[in-house]
Design a protein around this motif. Structure first.
Motif, mmCIF file in Angstrom:
data_model
loop_
_atom_site.group_PDB
_atom_site.id
_atom_site.type_symbol
_atom_site.label_atom_id
_atom_site.label_comp_id
_atom_site.label_asym_id
_atom_site.label_seq_id
_atom_site.Cartn_x
_atom_site.Cartn_y
_atom_site.Cartn_z
ATOM 1 N N PHE A 113 12.498 2.319 5.875
ATOM 2 C CA PHE A 113 11.303 2.999 5.399
ATOM 3 C C PHE A 113 11.041 2.563 3.957
ATOM 4 C CE2 PHE A 113 12.720 5.719 8.842
ATOM 5 C CZ PHE A 113 11.540 6.063 9.479
ATOM 6 N N TYR A 114 9.795 2.726 3.510
ATOM 7 C CA TYR A 114 9.459 2.329 2.146
ATOM 8 C C TYR A 114 8.539 3.359 1.496
ATOM 9 C CZ TYR A 114 4.922 0.866 4.052
ATOM 10 O OH TYR A 114 3.700 0.861 4.668
ATOM 11 N N ILE A 115 8.577 3.389 0.181
ATOM 12 C CA ILE A 115 7.603 4.089 -0.645
ATOM 13 C C ILE A 115 7.110 3.059 -1.651
ATOM 14 C CG2 ILE A 115 7.173 5.950 -2.288
ATOM 15 C CD1 ILE A 115 9.480 7.464 -1.089
ATOM 16 N N GLY A 116 5.795 2.858 -1.736
ATOM 17 C CA GLY A 116 5.343 1.815 -2.631
ATOM 18 C C GLY A 116 3.900 1.949 -3.057
ATOM 19 N N LEU A 117 3.559 1.174 -4.083
ATOM 20 C CA LEU A 117 2.193 1.094 -4.583
ATOM 21 C C LEU A 117 1.531 -0.142 -3.986
ATOM 22 C CD1 LEU A 117 -0.142 1.795 -6.523
ATOM 23 C CD2 LEU A 117 1.017 0.407 -8.254
ATOM 24 N N ASP A 118 0.493 0.081 -3.175
ATOM 25 C CA ASP A 118 -0.328 -1.014 -2.660
ATOM 26 C C ASP A 118 -1.405 -1.263 -3.707
ATOM 27 O OD1 ASP A 118 -2.017 -2.745 -1.380
ATOM 28 O OD2 ASP A 118 -1.941 -1.718 0.557
ATOM 29 N N ASP A 119 -1.161 -2.202 -4.595
ATOM 30 C CA ASP A 119 -2.026 -2.376 -5.759
ATOM 31 C C ASP A 119 -3.435 -2.804 -5.373
ATOM 32 O OD1 ASP A 119 -1.900 -2.578 -8.874
ATOM 33 O OD2 ASP A 119 -2.934 -4.405 -8.229
ATOM 34 N N SER A 120 -3.573 -3.588 -4.321
ATOM 35 C CA SER A 120 -4.902 -4.057 -3.926
ATOM 36 C C SER A 120 -5.791 -2.910 -3.454
ATOM 37 C CB SER A 120 -4.787 -5.115 -2.827
ATOM 38 O OG SER A 120 -4.181 -4.558 -1.666
ATOM 39 N N GLU A 121 -5.173 -1.827 -2.943
ATOM 40 C CA GLU A 121 -5.920 -0.656 -2.467
ATOM 41 C C GLU A 121 -5.830 0.522 -3.423
ATOM 42 O OE1 GLU A 121 -7.803 -0.701 0.152
ATOM 43 O OE2 GLU A 121 -7.209 -2.695 0.853
ATOM 44 N N ASP A 122 -4.993 0.405 -4.454
ATOM 45 C CA ASP A 122 -4.725 1.513 -5.377
ATOM 46 C C ASP A 122 -4.222 2.738 -4.622
ATOM 47 O OD1 ASP A 122 -5.376 0.137 -7.697
ATOM 48 O OD2 ASP A 122 -7.498 0.641 -7.544
ATOM 49 N N ASP A 123 -3.342 2.507 -3.668
ATOM 50 C CA ASP A 123 -2.792 3.584 -2.845
ATOM 51 C C ASP A 123 -1.279 3.673 -3.011
ATOM 52 O OD1 ASP A 123 -5.295 4.051 -1.870
ATOM 53 O OD2 ASP A 123 -4.935 3.238 0.129
ATOM 54 N N LEU A 124 -0.771 4.909 -3.032
ATOM 55 C CA LEU A 124 0.658 5.137 -2.873
ATOM 56 C C LEU A 124 0.905 5.339 -1.389
ATOM 57 C CD1 LEU A 124 3.469 5.682 -4.165
ATOM 58 C CD2 LEU A 124 2.895 8.103 -4.058
ATOM 59 N N VAL A 125 1.819 4.555 -0.826
ATOM 60 C CA VAL A 125 2.003 4.545 0.617
ATOM 61 C C VAL A 125 3.459 4.845 0.961
ATOM 62 C CG1 VAL A 125 1.710 3.210 2.745
ATOM 63 C CG2 VAL A 125 0.202 2.780 0.799
ATOM 64 N N ILE A 126 3.642 5.721 1.945
ATOM 65 C CA ILE A 126 4.949 5.954 2.561
ATOM 66 C C ILE A 126 4.848 5.446 3.987
ATOM 67 C CG2 ILE A 126 6.683 7.664 3.237
ATOM 68 C CD1 ILE A 126 5.585 9.487 1.057
ATOM 69 N N GLY A 127 5.758 4.557 4.371
ATOM 70 C CA GLY A 127 5.615 3.959 5.689
ATOM 71 C C GLY A 127 6.911 3.530 6.312
ATOM 72 N N LYS A 128 6.788 2.985 7.501
ATOM 73 C CA LYS A 128 7.914 2.539 8.313
ATOM 74 C C LYS A 128 8.093 1.040 8.147
ATOM 75 C CE LYS A 128 9.253 2.378 13.220
ATOM 76 N NZ LYS A 128 8.816 2.753 14.589
ATOM 77 N N GLY A 129 9.343 0.607 8.095
ATOM 78 C CA GLY A 129 9.633 -0.805 7.918
ATOM 79 C C GLY A 129 9.883 -1.122 6.455
ATOM 80 N N SER A 130 9.758 -2.399 6.099
ATOM 81 C CA SER A 130 9.994 -2.811 4.719
ATOM 82 C C SER A 130 8.803 -3.528 4.103
ATOM 83 C CB SER A 130 11.233 -3.724 4.643
ATOM 84 O OG SER A 130 11.050 -4.880 5.454
ATOM 85 N N ALA A 131 7.806 -3.897 4.901
ATOM 86 C CA ALA A 131 6.631 -4.598 4.402
ATOM 87 C C ALA A 131 5.576 -3.585 3.968
ATOM 88 C CB ALA A 131 6.067 -5.534 5.464
ATOM 89 N N LEU A 132 5.261 -3.572 2.691
ATOM 90 C CA LEU A 132 4.318 -2.602 2.141
ATOM 91 C C LEU A 132 2.947 -2.742 2.790
ATOM 92 C CD1 LEU A 132 3.878 -0.400 0.006
ATOM 93 C CD2 LEU A 132 3.268 -2.189 -1.606
#
Length: 208
Positions: A113-132
């Protein structure tokens, strides 16, 4: 100072100073050791310590790595547990204000699982897998709009879903019965003039 074979023994009572323009080089496999008392190596202000070895190890439980002129930020080892970031108001910043994604990946045995900043969308995302950005579960945009990718479940009996700045309208779960709209609030359709509400105890009224 005494030299015996490959050993240099410093027994001075005072500090031993190495001038700024003098290097201290150790051959392969050589090291600095303490005789059991405290050992302190101090590098002057503005000095750099360059290590050509691959690994740096702090080999005592409870070891502390300090940062700053007065060590106001620390990383402390807790035996068999992990690391504690300490300080007056400690914080960990990921990213350097660059136009790039940043993330933390939780590397599980069967699932990541990952928690990350998708800079191109200006979104904080929590998701499944490792690819943001792939298989997102929850996204929060720059306007604090929260998007849930699929199902949202409130897993406790008597769970309450609130609406409004002061939560003036709520839907409350009753175990085995259903949902209750609070107070005299109404369920409206299309506009505020068409609604269903409880006009009195045991009486449902349709207006509009």
């Amino acid at each position: 100072l005494t030299i015996s074979g490959n050993n240099i023994n410093l027994t001075a009572v005072a500090d031993v100073n190495i001038p700024a323009d003098v290097g201290l080089t150790f051959a392969t496999a050589e090291k600095i050791e303490s005789d059991g008392t405290d050992l302190t190596i101090t590098v002057g202000s503005g000095g750099d310590v360059n290590l050509s070895a691959d690994n740096v190890k702090l080999t005592t439980d409870g070891a502390i790595l300090g940062f700053g002129a007065d060590n106001e930020v620390t990383l402390t080892h807790v035996h068999n547990t992990g690391l504690i970031l300490g300080g007056t108001t400690p914080r960990l910043t990921i990213g350097d204000a660059g136009a790039e994604d940043a993330k933390i990946v939780f590397d599980g045995n069967a699932q990541d699982f990952y928690i990350g900043l998708d800079d191109s969308e200006d979104d904080l995302v929590i998701g499944k897998g490792s690819a943001l950005g792939t298989t997102p579960a929850i996204s929060i945009d720059e306007n604090v709009l929260v998007t849930v990718a699929d199902n949202l479940t409130l897993k406790s009996d008597s769970a309450v879903l609130g609406f409004g700045a002061d939560t003036d309208t709520t839907l409350t779960h009753t175990d085995g019965t259903g949902l209750t709209l609070n107070s005299t609030n109404k369920l409206t359709f299309g506009d505020a003039a068409t609604f269903i509400h409880q006009s009195s105890d045991g009486v449902m009224t349709i207006d509009g």
